[in-house]
Design a protein around this motif. Structure first.
Motif, PDB file in Angstrom:
ATOM      1  N   ALA A 662       0.831  -1.208   0.000  1.00 46.53           N
ATOM      2  CA  ALA A 662       0.000   0.000   0.000  1.00 46.53           C
ATOM      3  C   ALA A 662       0.865   1.257   0.000  1.00 46.53           C
ATOM      4  O   ALA A 662       0.551   2.242  -0.703  1.00 46.53           O
ATOM      5  CB  ALA A 662      -0.921   0.000   1.222  1.00 46.53           C
ATOM      6  N   ASP A 663       1.953   1.251   0.779  1.00 43.05           N
ATOM      7  CA  ASP A 663       2.862   2.400   0.794  1.00 43.05           C
ATOM      8  C   ASP A 663       3.455   2.622  -0.595  1.00 43.05           C
ATOM      9  O   ASP A 663       3.519   3.751  -1.094  1.00 43.05           O
ATOM     10  CB  ASP A 663       4.009   2.171   1.791  1.00 43.05           C
ATOM     11  N   ARG A 664       3.910   1.527  -1.188  1.00 42.99           N
ATOM     12  CA  ARG A 664       4.517   1.636  -2.514  1.00 42.99           C
ATOM     13  C   ARG A 664       3.490   2.023  -3.567  1.00 42.99           C
ATOM     14  O   ARG A 664       3.812   2.727  -4.533  1.00 42.99           O
ATOM     15  CB  ARG A 664       5.195   0.309  -2.871  1.00 42.99           C
ATOM     16  N   TRP A 704      -8.615   5.994   0.346  1.00 39.10           N
ATOM     17  CA  TRP A 704      -8.010   4.661   0.452  1.00 39.10           C
ATOM     18  C   TRP A 704      -6.765   4.635   1.323  1.00 39.10           C
ATOM     19  O   TRP A 704      -6.705   3.874   2.292  1.00 39.10           O
ATOM     20  CB  TRP A 704      -7.685   4.120  -0.948  1.00 39.10           C
ATOM     21  N   TYR A 705      -5.765   5.471   1.003  1.00 37.11           N
ATOM     22  CA  TYR A 705      -4.509   5.282   1.723  1.00 37.11           C
ATOM     23  C   TYR A 705      -4.631   5.615   3.206  1.00 37.11           C
ATOM     24  O   TYR A 705      -4.060   4.901   4.049  1.00 37.11           O
ATOM     25  CB  TYR A 705      -3.380   6.095   1.099  1.00 37.11           C
ATOM     26  N   LEU A 706      -5.347   6.680   3.543  1.00 34.78           N
ATOM     27  CA  LEU A 706      -5.475   7.006   4.972  1.00 34.78           C
ATOM     28  C   LEU A 706      -6.132   5.866   5.744  1.00 34.78           C
ATOM     29  O   LEU A 706      -5.761   5.577   6.894  1.00 34.78           O
ATOM     30  CB  LEU A 706      -6.285   8.293   5.161  1.00 34.78           C
ATOM     31  N   GLU A 707      -7.108   5.216   5.116  1.00 34.12           N
ATOM     32  CA  GLU A 707      -7.779   4.092   5.788  1.00 34.12           C
ATOM     33  C   GLU A 707      -6.834   2.908   5.930  1.00 34.12           C
ATOM     34  O   GLU A 707      -6.820   2.224   6.967  1.00 34.12           O
ATOM     35  CB  GLU A 707      -9.032   3.694   5.000  1.00 34.12           C
ATOM     36  N   VAL A 708      -6.042   2.648   4.897  1.00 37.65           N
ATOM     37  CA  VAL A 708      -5.065   1.567   4.964  1.00 37.65           C
ATOM     38  C   VAL A 708      -3.993   1.901   6.018  1.00 37.65           C
ATOM     39  O   VAL A 708      -3.554   1.030   6.788  1.00 37.65           O
ATOM     40  CB  VAL A 708      -4.423   1.354   3.576  1.00 37.65           C
ATOM     41  N   ALA A 709      -3.589   3.180   6.052  1.00 36.52           N
ATOM     42  CA  ALA A 709      -2.560   3.594   7.010  1.00 36.52           C
ATOM     43  C   ALA A 709      -3.019   3.371   8.452  1.00 36.52           C
ATOM     44  O   ALA A 709      -2.216   2.993   9.314  1.00 36.52           O
ATOM     45  CB  ALA A 709      -2.213   5.057   6.780  1.00 36.52           C
ATOM     46  N   LYS A 710      -4.301   3.616   8.722  1.00 43.80           N
ATOM     47  CA  LYS A 710      -4.818   3.377  10.071  1.00 43.80           C
ATOM     48  C   LYS A 710      -4.590   1.920  10.474  1.00 43.80           C
ATOM     49  O   LYS A 710      -4.176   1.617  11.602  1.00 43.80           O
ATOM     50  CB  LYS A 710      -6.323   3.679  10.117  1.00 43.80           C
ATOM     51  N   ALA A 723       7.400   3.218   8.553  1.00 43.04           N
ATOM     52  CA  ALA A 723       7.317   3.414   7.103  1.00 43.04           C
ATOM     53  C   ALA A 723       5.987   4.067   6.721  1.00 43.04           C
ATOM     54  O   ALA A 723       5.924   4.917   5.814  1.00 43.04           O
ATOM     55  CB  ALA A 723       7.474   2.081   6.381  1.00 43.04           C
ATOM     56  N   THR A 724       4.927   3.686   7.401  1.00 45.30           N
ATOM     57  CA  THR A 724       3.610   4.260   7.113  1.00 45.30           C
ATOM     58  C   THR A 724       3.587   5.740   7.449  1.00 45.30           C
ATOM     59  O   THR A 724       3.091   6.564   6.664  1.00 45.30           O
ATOM     60  CB  THR A 724       2.526   3.524   7.921  1.00 45.30           C
ATOM     61  N   ARG A 725       4.130   6.072   8.627  1.00 51.56           N
ATOM     62  CA  ARG A 725       4.150   7.488   9.005  1.00 51.56           C
ATOM     63  C   ARG A 725       4.985   8.298   8.009  1.00 51.56           C
ATOM     64  O   ARG A 725       4.615   9.417   7.623  1.00 51.56           O
ATOM     65  CB  ARG A 725       4.708   7.636  10.424  1.00 51.56           C
ATOM     66  N   ARG A 726       6.109   7.737   7.608  1.00 55.80           N
ATOM     67  CA  ARG A 726       6.953   8.441   6.635  1.00 55.80           C
ATOM     68  C   ARG A 726       6.211   8.643   5.314  1.00 55.80           C
ATOM     69  O   ARG A 726       6.252   9.728   4.719  1.00 55.80           O
ATOM     70  CB  ARG A 726       8.241   7.655   6.385  1.00 55.80           C
ATOM     71  N   THR A 727       5.502   7.614   4.876  1.00 59.93           N
ATOM     72  CA  THR A 727       4.776   7.710   3.606  1.00 59.93           C
ATOM     73  C   THR A 727       3.640   8.715   3.710  1.00 59.93           C
ATOM     74  O   THR A 727       3.421   9.511   2.786  1.00 59.93           O
ATOM     75  CB  THR A 727       4.238   6.327   3.200  1.00 59.93           C
ATOM     76  N   LEU A 728       2.930   8.673   4.825  1.00 64.34           N
ATOM     77  CA  LEU A 728       1.857   9.646   5.029  1.00 64.34           C
ATOM     78  C   LEU A 728       2.371  11.070   4.869  1.00 64.34           C
ATOM     79  O   LEU A 728       1.785  11.905   4.160  1.00 64.34           O
ATOM     80  CB  LEU A 728       1.253   9.484   6.426  1.00 64.34           C
ATOM     81  N   LEU A 729       3.490  11.359   5.537  1.00 58.93           N
ATOM     82  CA  LEU A 729       4.039  12.708   5.515  1.00 58.93           C
ATOM     83  C   LEU A 729       4.656  13.064   4.170  1.00 58.93           C
ATOM     84  O   LEU A 729       4.437  14.143   3.635  1.00 58.93           O
ATOM     85  CB  LEU A 729       5.101  12.851   6.615  1.00 58.93           C
ATOM     86  N   ARG A 730       5.427  12.107   3.643  1.00 59.30           N
ATOM     87  CA  ARG A 730       6.124  12.402   2.387  1.00 59.30           C
ATOM     88  C   ARG A 730       5.121  12.693   1.275  1.00 59.30           C
ATOM     89  O   ARG A 730       5.264  13.657   0.519  1.00 59.30           O
ATOM     90  CB  ARG A 730       6.995  11.219   1.991  1.00 59.30           C
TER      91      ARG A 730
END
Length: 939
Positions: A662-664, A704-710, A723-730
């Motif tokens: 999901a991050d990728r 989608w991504y915010l829900e997956v990140a949760k 990695a999730t936090r980094r992806t969220l911010l980046r």
């Protein structure tokens, strides 16, 4: 920086509007090592305030400016306002009329003082509105077209053209507004169809052998007739060509001539020729060397060249008398209703009169002399060549045809106006009428010797000074650093309605005086209209003020704005009722970003831009969505290890991080979005830019991504959470930079909170998103495997949600899901399980080889079968499956019919045929599984 709970556009806009300007971020730079991007603002007239067209135009320009500034260009957006001779003089004269004072009561000098007072008031209002729209123009370079420097350039250009033999004074036919008492340009004439009459008049032959019947819509101008023309191929009149007619009411003899201008099918095939009062007749008169007899005064009354009984009459009063007199003489055959195009002054509404007057003209087709940049070529010829060669590019390209058509049929340009407000023509006359063109009165006096001279009272057409702006605003005739760096400018953004009057003239004047083109690209956009495609106008009562959309307005204030100044009470009442009906609750405050986003989304390549107010609401919701998404990200990342080291999001030890599919996937989608946006800027497709931003942020990142990140931050390992936090911010920080040129205020406010968490070290003196680099796609970050994984997760999630919906299960009810697949596929399904549990609100997800016996509904997605473990209504499930089986049967039949059609298979692209074959195969596989499930249901 702590982020407020809710998005307040007014507070944010006011703070950053002042802050950006105070810090000097809008100022152009002149670093020779960098590429340059410059743009000229089509200067608004100082006649009031900005309208929706200005706001749209400036949104596009500011988007381009912010984009190139972030890309590191020397960026100069040069703002200014236009003195707008006729329009501004009318505004001030109307103000004086209300005080029972005329400009003649004041005199020229005092009147000009009044106009300058108005300019200061209106000009300030306009620049204030531009700032409200977020326009990041270099205000230190702001100009007014009658500033001393620009006025000096205007004089220099006029004198040089005169010295080169390319400007002259002559008696020619021009558009004349009798109320204003001045020549006006074609742009200031509005021709609309009106109900009129066609009068059929007998013109007797001098030899007494009969008469010709002439059909005319303007009987009053017959007093100035010089001939009657017929088609050379018209056999009815061929034997009469060369004979003489007696002009009714005047007694003068005029010839019958043959000219191809005549349409023998129109009227009687006989046309009266009045060279001094009709543009087509003027051309006929030139070809046949006819007299040009003007029978009107400059205020449209009959003059002393006409019979005495009509002298002093207004033209339309004279019309009635002439018709009556013709009828009394038996020379009026008939009068028939007739639709005709009537030219009226757009400022006064008065019928425009073609008038033969002494005016100043610029020669459009005369070859330039030696010593100029293009000797032997006319300025129009050079302007055509610059577009034909591609040195100037039109976007969309089809406007090149319009440009060429006008220049190929161009007439000499009348540049004089009989006004007081404007650039006074630098010409003086002695008592013998000899002309002295000079840069100063002293220079003219030197030329005249001891003769007394007086200056020409006329001023120059506003378009004359506007045509010089590409170089007059850069210091020409001196070759200043600005002149060297920013001419030609990169792009001109303008509406198609002034291609003739401004664009072409800038090309002609700039190439002639500098040898350079004024700009590399002309981006021609449509005109802003209301939601139903109607032109916005005071008379229609459908105008909108862009500032009202930003701040909001109650319905009664809106009614007052739309009806104030209307002279017709019935019209005002009608507009008031329509406004109250359409805006019963007024217009809410959308904020600048929402309005700009709306304009960008409407920036297609069409001729019309239909402004839909509901879009503002949608884009205001988008800004709120972005704000709330940022708050979520901040709450889940502040004070936590987000995997960043150094100063930018690109520097960190990625070996410590465990990036999921999901991050990728979201990073991969971000690259595709960046590519789409870059193409949008290259192609001037702001509609595609705004669509790409909206879809990525709303549909992919937020939905989608915010829900997956949760889910990942709740259930993942420490490395995956990091990695999730980094992806969220980046991704969020990148999105803010991507969207900044379109929605500058909300992105700046959010970036201030997000950037420090990505390892960015903020400058203590203050930093801004507009000073950061614009994101560029990295194709190596596109991950098709991750994209395929996410596509499958979305399909499975949607299938679960659909099952819940069909079974009418409460969103709060958490139930188990069984998902079945073959041995090879089960590991993949196992990877989806934790995501499905969270996304579809399930109590658990079991991955099995096959389902237990159950009547529960099944959904099939590719090779996977999904079933919710819940007691079901068997009859309802049989009905659901029956409908789905019937639908798939129909789809298979339709696709199979195409494939059985030999013509389709032979002509369709191989890709399309393969797509249909794949559809049949997928539908058939799903149908088999559904029938299996149906057979398990027991009555």
């Amino acid at each position: 920086m702590e982020l407020a709970k809710s998005f307040d556009p007014a507070e944010i806009e006011q703070f950053w509007r002042n802050e950006w300007e105070k810090r000097g971020y809008y100022a152009a730079t002149t670093d020779a090592s960098k590429p340059s991007f410059s743009i000229q603002l089509p200067p608004p007239n100082v006649t009031g305030t900005l309208h929706m067209g200005h706001a749209f135009n400036q949104t596009i320009m500011d988007g381009l400016v912010r984009y190139h500034r972030m890309r590191g260009y020397n960026t100069a957006w040069i703002p200014g306002t236009d003195h707008a001779g006729i329009a501004t003089q009318i505004v001030v004269e109307r103000q004086l009329d209300a005080q029972k004072v005329s400009r003649h009561d004041l005199g020229r000098e005092k009147f000009i003082e009044k106009v300058w007072e108005w300019k200061e008031k209106s000009g300030s209002a306009i620049t204030g509105q531009m700032r409200r729209l977020g326009s990041s123009a270099d205000w230190d370079r702001e100009y007014f077209t009658m500033d001393a420097d620009l006025s000096g350039t205007v004089t220099e250009v006029f004198v040089r053209l005169f010295e080169q033999g390319l400007i002259y004074r002559g008696k020619r036919l021009v558009n004349w507004d009798p109320m204003l008492g001045t020549a006006v340009s074609d742009l200031e004439v509005v021709s609309e169809e009106e109900d009129g009459s066609m009068w059929y008049i007998h013109y007797p032959l001098v030899d007494g052998s009969g008469h010709l019947t002439v059909a005319t819509t303007r009987p009053e101008t017959m007093l100035g007739d010089s001939a009657v023309a017929v088609d050379p191929t018209d056999e009815r009149y061929a034997h009469l060509v060369g004979k003489m007619l007696t002009l009714p009411l005047c007694g003068r003899q005029i010839p019958i001539i043959a000219d191809e201008y005549v349409d023998k099918e129109f009227g009687t095939g006989c046309v009266k020729i009045t060279p001094a009062h009709d543009f087509n007749d003027y051309a006929v008169g030139q070809r046949h060397h006819l007299d040009k007899l003007s029978i009107l005064t400059l205020d449209a009354k009959i003059n002393d060249q006409a019979p005495s009984q009509y002298q002093g009459m207004d033209r339309f009063v004279a019309r009635k008398q002439i018709v009556a007199d013709l009828d009394a003489l038996g020379l009026l055959e008939s009068v028939k209703p007739h639709k005709l195009m009537v030219p009226r002054g757009d400022r006064t509404g008065v019928v425009i009169e073609p008038m033969l007057t002494d005016q100043w003209f610029v020669a459009m087709s005369k070859p330039a002399p030696e010593g100029t940049h293009f000797p032997g070529k006319s300025i129009a010829e050079v302007a055509l060549e610059k577009v034909a060669s591609g040195e100037i590019k039109m976007v969309p390209e089809n406007w090149t045809t319009t440009y060429n058509q006008w220049l190929n049929n161009i007439q000499d340009w009348c540049v004089s106006r009989q006004l007081w407000w404007g650039h006074q023509i630098p010409a003086w006359y002695d008592e013998d009428g000899k002309i002295y063109v000079a840069r100063t009165e002293a220079e003219a006096q030197t030329q005249a010797g001891d003769k007394t001279i007086r200056r020409d009272d006329d001023v120059l057409d506003t378009w004359f000074s506007s045509a010089l702006l590409p170089f007059s605003t850069l210091g020409w005739p001196a070759e200043t650093p600005d002149y060297k760096m920013f001419l030609p400018s990169s792009v001109l953004v303008t509406g198609f309605d002034i291609i003739f009057f401004w664009v072409a003239r800038m090309v002609m004047m700039t190439t002639h005086f500098t040898g350079k083109v004024p700009f590399g690209t002309v981006y021609v956009h449509g005109l802003v209209r209301d939601g139903s495609g109607q032109k916005m106008s005071k008379s229609k009562g459908n105008t909108l003020d862009p500032i009202d959309l930003i701040d909001g307005i109650d319905v009664e204030t809106l009614v007052a704005k739309r009806t104030t100044g209307l002279m017709n009470p019935k019209q005002a009442d009608s507009i008031a009722k329509a406004t109250r009906k359409e805006f019963a609750d007024g217009i809410p405050a959308f904020g600048t970003d929402a309005l700009r986003f709306t304009f960008a989304s409407l920036a297609t390549l069409g001729r019309n831009i239909n402004f839909d107010l509901s879009r503002c609401d949608g884009y205001r919701n988008f800004c709120n969505k972005l704000w709330n998404a940022t708050r979520f990200v901040l709450m889940n990342t502040e004070g936590k290890d987000c995997g960043f080291e150094g100063h930018t999001a690109g520097e960190c030890n990625k070996e410590k991080l465990n990036f999921s599919y999901a991050d990728r996937w979201i990073v991969s989608q971000l690259q595709r979005t960046e590519m789409e946006i870059a193409k949008g800027f290259t192609d001037y497709r702001f509609d595609n830019i705004s669509s790409a931003i909206y879809k990525f942020v709303w549909d992919e990142y937020c939905d989608w991504y915010l829900e997956v990140a949760k889910i990942q931050m709740q259930n993942g390992s420490a490395a995956q959470q990091q990695a999730t936090r980094r992806t969220l911010l980046r991704v969020l920080e990148t999105v803010l930079r991507l969207a900044h040129p379109i929605i500058p205020f909300v992105t700046e406010a959010l970036w201030q909170s997000v950037a420090p968490l990505t390892g960015y070290v903020m400058d203590p003196a203050g930093d801004s998103i507009m000073r950061q680099s614009y994101p560029e796609a990295r194709p190596d970050k596109i991950d098709e495997k991750a994209e395929a994984w996410m596509t499958e997760l979305k399909s499975l999630t949607d299938a679960c949600r659909n099952l819940r919906g069909e079974m009418q299960l409460s969103p709060a009810l958490r139930i188990p899901l069984i998902i079945a697949g073959d041995t090879a596929y089960r590991p993949a399904l196992q990877s989806f399980a934790p995501y499905l549990q969270g996304l579809a609100k399930l109590s658990e997800v079991q991955v099995l080889e096959d389902f237990p016996e159950s009547p529960a509904p099944i959904s099939i997605v590719g090779n996977a079968k999904l079933m919710l473990k819940v007691e079901i209504d068997v009859a309802a499930e049989r009905e659901r499956l029956t409908k789905e089986i019937t639908r798939l049967d129909a789809e298979i039949t339709k696709a199979q019919a195409k494939l059985n059609n030999e013509s389709f298979v032979a002509r369709a692209p191989a890709q399309v045929v393969a797509q249909e074959q794949e559809r049949v195969a997928n539908f058939s596989t799903t149908l088999i599984k559904l029938r299996e499930q149906f057979s398990k249901l027991k009555d």
